[in-house]
Structures are given as C-alpha cells and as structure tokens.
Design a protein around this motif. Structure first.
Motif, PDB file in Angstrom:
ATOM      1  N   SER A  75     -24.499  16.805  44.104  1.00 56.42           N
ATOM      2  CA  SER A  75     -24.027  17.764  43.107  1.00 56.42           C
ATOM      3  C   SER A  75     -22.527  17.588  42.898  1.00 56.42           C
ATOM      4  O   SER A  75     -21.861  18.437  42.314  1.00 56.42           O
ATOM      5  CB  SER A  75     -24.387  19.188  43.484  1.00 56.42           C
ATOM      6  OG  SER A  75     -23.507  19.694  44.426  1.00 56.42           O
ATOM      7  N   ASN A  76     -22.024  16.438  43.407  1.00 50.01           N
ATOM      8  CA  ASN A  76     -20.630  16.080  43.153  1.00 50.01           C
ATOM      9  C   ASN A  76     -20.504  14.586  43.418  1.00 50.01           C
ATOM     10  O   ASN A  76     -21.086  14.078  44.374  1.00 50.01           O
ATOM     11  CB  ASN A  76     -19.713  16.878  44.111  1.00 50.01           C
ATOM     12  CG  ASN A  76     -18.252  16.576  43.849  1.00 50.01           C
ATOM     13  OD1 ASN A  76     -17.771  15.489  44.208  1.00 50.01           O
ATOM     14  ND2 ASN A  76     -17.570  17.499  43.220  1.00 50.01           N
ATOM     15  N   PRO A  77     -19.754  13.840  42.595  1.00 51.60           N
ATOM     16  CA  PRO A  77     -19.692  12.386  42.766  1.00 51.60           C
ATOM     17  C   PRO A  77     -18.974  11.949  44.053  1.00 51.60           C
ATOM     18  O   PRO A  77     -19.110  10.808  44.481  1.00 51.60           O
ATOM     19  CB  PRO A  77     -18.900  11.915  41.543  1.00 51.60           C
ATOM     20  CG  PRO A  77     -18.603  13.093  40.706  1.00 51.60           C
ATOM     21  CD  PRO A  77     -19.023  14.310  41.409  1.00 51.60           C
ATOM     22  N   ARG A  99     -21.082   8.125  47.973  1.00 47.06           N
ATOM     23  CA  ARG A  99     -19.749   8.705  47.814  1.00 47.06           C
ATOM     24  C   ARG A  99     -18.929   7.815  46.878  1.00 47.06           C
ATOM     25  O   ARG A  99     -18.964   6.594  47.005  1.00 47.06           O
ATOM     26  CB  ARG A  99     -19.038   8.808  49.169  1.00 47.06           C
ATOM     27  CG  ARG A  99     -17.625   9.388  49.092  1.00 47.06           C
ATOM     28  CD  ARG A  99     -17.095   9.650  50.483  1.00 47.06           C
ATOM     29  NE  ARG A  99     -17.764  10.801  51.054  1.00 47.06           N
ATOM     30  CZ  ARG A  99     -17.148  11.966  51.254  1.00 47.06           C
ATOM     31  NH1 ARG A  99     -15.885  12.097  50.973  1.00 47.06           N
ATOM     32  NH2 ARG A  99     -17.813  12.989  51.745  1.00 47.06           N
ATOM     33  N   GLY A 100     -18.247   8.458  45.893  1.00 47.78           N
ATOM     34  CA  GLY A 100     -17.417   7.673  44.998  1.00 47.78           C
ATOM     35  C   GLY A 100     -18.155   7.248  43.745  1.00 47.78           C
ATOM     36  O   GLY A 100     -17.845   6.237  43.133  1.00 47.78           O
ATOM     37  N   MET A 101     -19.159   8.014  43.343  1.00 52.93           N
ATOM     38  CA  MET A 101     -19.902   7.704  42.099  1.00 52.93           C
ATOM     39  C   MET A 101     -18.959   7.915  40.914  1.00 52.93           C
ATOM     40  O   MET A 101     -18.085   8.774  40.953  1.00 52.93           O
ATOM     41  CB  MET A 101     -21.075   8.680  41.932  1.00 52.93           C
ATOM     42  CG  MET A 101     -22.276   8.373  42.783  1.00 52.93           C
ATOM     43  SD  MET A 101     -23.508   9.702  42.537  1.00 52.93           S
ATOM     44  CE  MET A 101     -25.005   8.732  42.498  1.00 52.93           C
ATOM     45  N   SER A 102     -19.181   7.113  39.862  1.00 57.36           N
ATOM     46  CA  SER A 102     -18.464   7.391  38.604  1.00 57.36           C
ATOM     47  C   SER A 102     -19.197   8.560  37.922  1.00 57.36           C
ATOM     48  O   SER A 102     -20.361   8.845  38.266  1.00 57.36           O
ATOM     49  CB  SER A 102     -18.551   6.156  37.701  1.00 57.36           C
ATOM     50  OG  SER A 102     -19.902   5.990  37.296  1.00 57.36           O
ATOM     51  N   TRP A 108     -26.487   9.498  35.859  1.00 48.60           N
ATOM     52  CA  TRP A 108     -27.687   8.638  36.000  1.00 48.60           C
ATOM     53  C   TRP A 108     -28.568   9.157  37.140  1.00 48.60           C
ATOM     54  O   TRP A 108     -29.792   9.264  37.016  1.00 48.60           O
ATOM     55  CB  TRP A 108     -27.232   7.189  36.282  1.00 48.60           C
ATOM     56  CG  TRP A 108     -28.303   6.272  36.772  1.00 48.60           C
ATOM     57  CD1 TRP A 108     -29.223   5.584  36.034  1.00 48.60           C
ATOM     58  CD2 TRP A 108     -28.576   5.951  38.153  1.00 48.60           C
ATOM     59  NE1 TRP A 108     -30.047   4.856  36.861  1.00 48.60           N
ATOM     60  CE2 TRP A 108     -29.670   5.059  38.173  1.00 48.60           C
ATOM     61  CE3 TRP A 108     -27.995   6.341  39.387  1.00 48.60           C
ATOM     62  CZ2 TRP A 108     -30.203   4.540  39.359  1.00 48.60           C
ATOM     63  CZ3 TRP A 108     -28.525   5.826  40.562  1.00 48.60           C
ATOM     64  CH2 TRP A 108     -29.605   4.931  40.543  1.00 48.60           C
ATOM     65  N   ALA A 109     -27.925   9.537  38.250  1.00 50.11           N
ATOM     66  CA  ALA A 109     -28.678  10.016  39.433  1.00 50.11           C
ATOM     67  C   ALA A 109     -29.444  11.296  39.093  1.00 50.11           C
ATOM     68  O   ALA A 109     -30.618  11.452  39.457  1.00 50.11           O
ATOM     69  CB  ALA A 109     -27.713  10.266  40.598  1.00 50.11           C
ATOM     70  N   LEU A 110     -28.806  12.198  38.368  1.00 51.36           N
ATOM     71  CA  LEU A 110     -29.499  13.433  37.969  1.00 51.36           C
ATOM     72  C   LEU A 110     -30.721  13.083  37.107  1.00 51.36           C
ATOM     73  O   LEU A 110     -31.808  13.633  37.286  1.00 51.36           O
ATOM     74  CB  LEU A 110     -28.545  14.352  37.186  1.00 51.36           C
ATOM     75  CG  LEU A 110     -27.377  14.973  37.948  1.00 51.36           C
ATOM     76  CD1 LEU A 110     -26.514  15.807  36.996  1.00 51.36           C
ATOM     77  CD2 LEU A 110     -27.831  15.827  39.111  1.00 51.36           C
TER      78      LEU A 110
END
Ligand code: NRN
Length: 414
Positions: A75-77, A99-102, A108-110
C-alpha cells in the motif's frame, strides 16, 4: 506473470522475521487456530493492498489458514520488507511487492491482484478500493475492509457520491484498532523511523507535531516521554484545546516553523508544511511525515526552492536553501515509520489485524446482507479482540452482576 518479489533467496530470513512477529501476535495466532479448523474463508479470493511487513505476513498466513487464496500488493511503493515478501511467495501467497517500486509499478501491482477477480478487497489507504471501482471489478466483490483513517475518508466519499458498489468495514474505526494502533503504534514507530534515519537526540529538542488526532496524540506523548519540548499545530479548535489541556504548546505552523528542530505531520491533509514554513526554519530542521500519503510536506516546494539536494544518509535528503540553511526530509515525505523503520510493533498490529481477519469472516458470512456503505466493526468483535488481548496478557477483569446490568438498562434508581 505469476508474482514478483525483489529477491526470492531472501525467503529464509523473511521466515525468521515472520516467526518473530508470530511470537508477539497471540490474538491473531489464536484466530488462526480456529480458522485452520473451521476453514471459514474456504475458496475465498482476497485481494489485499497492505504494507508488506512481517505483521502483514502473519495476517495473510492466517487468512490462508482459513482457506483463502490471497493476492498481495503493497500500500506504499517504499514500505515493502523484501525478505518478508520472498517468504510469503514461498508460502504460496501471490505477492506483487518490492521496496522501491516506481508509481507505475505500484499501480501495476494493484492491477495484478485485482485480476484475480477477488471476492474481498482488503485495503490500506483506499487505492485498491478506488481502482476496483475504476476497473469495473467491484461488481464481483462481496465486500471490503479498510485499515487506515485516510482510506476510510476516501471510501466514505465514494459512498457519498453513490459510487461505492459493495459494503466496506472500517477496520480503522474499531476501538481496538484506532485507540491502540493509531495512538501507541504510530507514536512509537514514528519516533523509531526518525531515530533509525537520523540517530539524532530527541531530548531537549523542539518537536512540532501537526495534527492532534489519534496519531498526533500518540506521537506528541511519546516525544514528550523522550524529553522533547512538544509543540502542536491544529486547525480544529476542539483538538487544539485537547492539546492545550494535555500540556502541549499550541500555535500556528508559521510560528512553530521558526522554533522547531523536528517536524512531524499527522493531519491526513495536504500542504501542511510548504515553502513559506520551510523558509522560516532553523538550519538543520528535520521534516518527517506520519500520514498515509506524501502530500503533507510539500516535496514539490522543497525541490523548487532548494539550491541543491543530496542524500546524506539512507532515507535522509538534505536540501540546501537560498538562505544557506539546510533542511532534512525523511523518507521522501512518505510515512516515515514504515519506510525508515518497520512500522508499528507486532503487539499492536495484533489487534488491528485480528479485526481484519474477523471482518473478512463477517463479510464472507453476511456480506450479501450489508448495503454498499461504510460499516463499523460490530461491538462484539471489538470486545472479543480486547478480551483475547487481555487474556494473552494474563489480565482478568470484573463482570457485571444481573442487578448491575438491569441498573444500567433502566431509568429507575432502585
Ligand atoms: N507493521 C505494520 N504492518 C504496520 N504499522 C502500521 N501499519 C502497518 N501495517 C502493516 C498500518 C497501520 O494500521 C499503516 C496504516 O496507515 C495504519 O493504519
């Protein structure tokens, strides 16, 4: 793509983290015992957007023990613990988190967890619930839960505009969640995040807390406990009065900006600290956010006004201002407790996530009967969580006699 974590080889270390959390989450483990036997979530698909931490792993494993298939996005990048994500993937959870998603990867993950065609959405901050409605997935969803204040506000707005298509249980508003997680959890984990990032002395410092809700109260109390001189800023006269009566200095941010050494925003609103405040700050001021989104400290203003910036420590960005002074922004203005530390302690997430697990069971059993609105966690669920917690702490309490129960329910005095 089936799932995606940063590094599967971190799984053994992640398993140890999860075992550590399980040892401190007795209520959820007791619920897992019952879920394992009764399988109340058999064949239920849960799409979750939660901070992927060791505590979330305990919840997710509990849902799986109850028979659910869980699809997990963060729920947070920046808040994912990669070793925990790797261990969950190994346990057969479909995880899309590192950790560290753009921002694009986070989105995209959601989307990936919604592709599962979930029966339940489990959200922290509202992004998943909003996307479920935007992508037309909401009609097949039986119900949802929401972990945090910001998310409940957003989903209430969906309801108000007649957009909400399924019932959502506001786990955040359970007494055994927000009176503990938001107060004691955020109080401790925010200080933890500041210390892990900066290692500065808290004692003797001017510590400014913006917002005196459950979260701000917890942070202010713990900062005072560590010897800080605490200033509170507010827009709500009642909360401001509470802060005054609790013995804190209260003043507008424009005045606090000139005095503060450490600033923490906990308002759930945007632009609480902007260029006009930063330009008044002392050299070396530290800025941290405890709210769900990175909008409370205006990072845009910092980038515009700074002459230069550099990452001086992990999660610490040093901005040099035209007046030669430096200010330090922690965790890119994102929630400092989960980005620079590990979020709340397991013991307090034990209750928040016990409410989550019981709320999902309630939706599976009765979701169809509930109108598409925001619902409270039933009082009996709240009290059950509190009783299980007290039991786990070896604390016993009194029970009402029949006469007392009658007295409480009648207007007569005899
Ligand atoms: N350790 C944690 N794991 C954790 N600490 C705080 N939160 C966590 N979620 C998973 C959430 C709280 O419940 C962040 C949310 O904003 C807050 O409501």
């Amino acid at each position: 793509m089936k799932m995606k974590v940063k590094d599967p080889s971190l799984a053994p270390q992640g398993r140890l983290q999860i075992e550590w959390a399980e040892a401190h989450m007795p209520v959820l483990m007791k619920i897992r015992e019952r879920f394992s036997k009764e399988k109340p979530l058999k064949d239920i698909k849960v799409a979750a957007s939660l901070h992927v931490t060791k505590e979330t792993a305990v919840l997710v494993r509990t849902l799986k023990a109850g028979g659910a298939e869980v699809y997990l996005a963060p729920s947070n990048p920046l808040s994912t613990q990669d070793d925990v994500a790797a261990a969950l993937a190994e346990f057969g959870i479909e995880v899309y988190a590192w950790r560290g998603m753009s921002p694009e990867e986070y989105e995209w993950a959601l989307g990936k967890v919604l592709e599962s065609g979930p029966n339940i959405t489990m959200d922290d901050g509202g992004d998943l619930t909003v996307m479920a409605h935007e992508r037309g997935v909401a009609s097949s969803v039986r119900g949802g839960t929401e972990e945090t204040t910001t998310g409940v506000i957003r989903i209430r707005a969906l309801e108000k505009e007649g957009i909400l298509k399924y019932p959502v249980i506001a786990v955040n508003n359970a007494e055994t969640k927000w009176n503990f997680d938001n107060v004691y959890g955020t109080g401790q984990s925010t200080i933890d995040g500041i210390l892990r990032a900066t290692n500065v002395m808290i004692a003797g410092k001017w510590f400014v807390v913006a917002g005196y809700g459950h979260v701000g109260r917890g942070i202010a109390a713990r900062a005072r406990g560590m010897g800080a001189k605490v200033i509170v800023t507010e827009v709500d006269p009642i909360r401001a009065l509470m802060a005054v009566m609790d013995g804190f200095l209260v003043m507008p941010m424009k005045e606090a900006a000139k005095i503060g050494d450490i600033f923490v925003t906990a308002t759930g609103n945007r632009d609480v600290i902007t260029a006009e405040h930063v330009s008044l700050m002392k050299d070396g001021a530290i800025l941290a956010n405890a709210g769900h989104f990175n909008v409370e400290i205006s990072v845009k203003d910092l980038d515009l006004m700074a002459m230069s910036k550099r990452e001086i420590r992990k999660s610490v960005m040093e901005y040099t201002l035209p007046n030669g002074r430096r200010v330090y922004l922690l965790a890119e203005g994102r929630l400092v407790n989960l980005v620079a530390a590990e979020g709340h302690p397991s013991e307090v997430m034990d209750m928040s996530f016990a409410n989550q697990a019981l709320a999902v069971e309630l939706l599976v059993n009765d979701g169809e009967k509930l109108p598409p609105k925001v619902h409270q966690v039933p009082r009996e669920v709240d009290e059950r969580v509190a009783s299980l917690k007290l039991e786990s702490m070896g604390v016993s309490i009194d029970t009402l006699t029949d006469e007392q129960r009658k007295y409480l329910e009648s207007w007569r005095l005899e």
